[in-house]
Motif scaffolding. Sequence first.
Motif: not given
Length: 829
Positions: A438, A423, A419, A406, A431, A410, A401
């Motif tokens: 995304v 993952y 996310l 991100l 990512l 997040a 992240l």
Amino acid sequence: MTQESAEESPAASGQGVLGAGLRRLLAESGLDKGIVVARANRLLDDWGVRRVSAPRFTERLSGQPGSNFAQLWALVAVMLVARGDLTQAEAAVPLRIRTTAGDGPPAPRARAGQTGDQPSVPRARAGRTSGAGPGRAQGHCDYWYVLWESVREEPGPGPDRRLGVYLDAAARAHCGHAYPDLFSDDSALIADTYVPQLVVATARGREGTGKPGPAAKVFAAVCGSSLLVAGSGGGKSTLMRIHAAETAAQLADRRSGKDVPVLVRAVKLAARGPFAHVLAAAASDALADQLAPGALIADLFRRRPSPKANWLVLVDGLDEIPARARTTLLRTLAAAEQEGPYRFVVSTRPLPRDELEAMPPAWARFDLLPFTAEDLHGYARARFADLTDRDGHVERFSALLAESGLAELARTPLMAALLCRLYAQTPGQRLPNGRTAVYREFVDRVYNQNTHKDVIESHQRAIEALVRPFQHVPDRDAVISAASTARNELLDLVGHLAFQLLYARAGTFAEAVADHPLSCPPSPLSAREWHAFLREMLSATGLLTAQGGELAFPHRTFMEYHAARCATRTRTERAWELWHLLDSRWVRPPTWPFTRKTWSMSVMKVNFLSILGFYGLPTLTHADMSYAGFVLDLVDAHGGPGANVRIRYLRIATRGGGEGGTFVTLQAALGTLVPAQAADAARATLARVALSGRRISGEQRLLAAETLCRVGDERGLEALRAMAEDPQQLDVIDQWHTPFRLQAMPYIFAPITPYEVEIMRRDSRRDTESKLEAMMRDPTLPEMARGEAGRVRVAFGTIIGDRAGARVGQAKSRPNRGRWWRKRGRPAS
């Protein structure tokens, strides 16, 4: 047996006596119900008591006592005056209710068959009391109070069997995730991965210094009705769903006096009709998978679920209906709260200030805060429970992240869910870069790589079922060809549906699909059969969910992404989006020809030509930021001549002033792929506006400081402290308030008048005050920033004082002769 004896027989209930007495009194008064209610409300206004409505009077006539005796006495007093038992003056005097021992009316005698422990009602004829003179109004009041109190003490009816059915269905329906295809396995419970969030209570008109508290306080009875505000994907729907599921399960096992939750969508509650009927239809729609049609009727929701409980109506998605419908729905809910056994919690994205001010005054407002770093860590642990070495994956996820930029994004629960799912499907891999990437990758995995859903097989079975009835070869070939074309263009249809629904051009699936080429059925099929086939094909994609028989997007941000994808398919469409989102907002302030162009998110105040559509969208609000970010990322990804978004970002950031800097900075914070050079330039522009020694309008200076504080830049607090020390720098006339006549004619030909200067100053001060108050109440700003805004507001108040109105009066009293523009351009006072 006469009616009178029947009403007072031992078998008669207290409700029967109360209702019969009121009905007889109404008949003898010669008034109709509307006049009684109107006159009673005048008395209640004088007494400072909440008004009574016509439906509530109807309930009193049926024997329901209600919870407010003052309302009942106002109705009775009006009818007694009409019957001649009281004068208007006697009825208008607020009376004391005497309830202590020895100071009240005589205790009613027990009826035959009753013990002293059983409640009874007075045997005197309704409305007939002895006594004359000043005390006779008190005598009537005492009689009706004893009757009202005895009815309220009667044991209520047994629990409604339909309530148990409803609670069981609600507990089952809301225990699963709202979007199982997107965020979790079908069998997962929403409580398994839920992480409690915090809320901040915001008082209307006061500084938002409230301390964060548990989100569950939103539903507490002491808070009454309330508005729950959070940004896109902020966890509003999940919070409501958790409360509805847990409370319904508790009440199904053990009935208590807790308010019963009813989770409904705002778009369903906005229908016309009596509120209980609309609520029953909306609840039936939400529980369509658990209850048979007609299981919930209006009569269930018209009465209290238990003697000491209300219906807690959880209205999700107020922002998903048009602005006019939002205002109407809030009024409807406020009226229903006064007239029936309801409390409301309404969730919405942040709305314009004027819409939030339309919220009922008695309602509380709560702002749902995003995840903290600890919340995000705990959420990831819950989502990675099935992975080996869970803690190691959580650390790897956190590092990815930070690497992809991100981490801040997040903190939004929806983005955290996306996310984590990405993952978990490919543990350890990098990512996507940016918010749009995304969503793009997630949608691709759901639609193209979702093997356990057998999308291709589901589509093939739907086509075979559609074709099976046709044995004539030409008809069969026509249906197969149309169905195959529809299957190949499903993603295009999803984007079209999103675009139509996003801008409220359509309210249902049939309306949204009406102007798409796929809406026309092949000749052997009817429109109903063809639309049912399209609905089945779309449901199998996993990109939409079924809510009460209607297709819907699982979250508004998915609708925005698909709508943006639809709006950027061709080079012409991309050029149009660039023009109306960015290029059309370069405008010259009305003090031309002595000013240079600047960039504005709100062009309605710039030029009357915006009314004709020459400047694209009238206003870019916070609600449009998410959609605009998706569009700009997709345009940048397509590239092509004249589509260099990055150059435009840099130009807006450096030359767009406070609003341009705010737009670029907020887009970067949202996760849009803004170049680092443009993001830095935008912050530098905001700092220059906020700290400038030049004459800049107070609203623009505050906007720049607010945006800097919002993204954690210390220069925002520095600017606010400077404004508190020298508030005079905020008292600057905003050039956008220049009169229209001066926008059409330069100053050299039409000198501005002293009166117009004062009007411009007043409007500029009003904008500055409104901006300061909004900053003080905004819980999404850091607490220190809100405190500094409060200091600035106090200092600015000492500067403007009450002198503005006096100066406007002096300007109006000056001679108005010899200048035609003064006669034509002056607004009414």
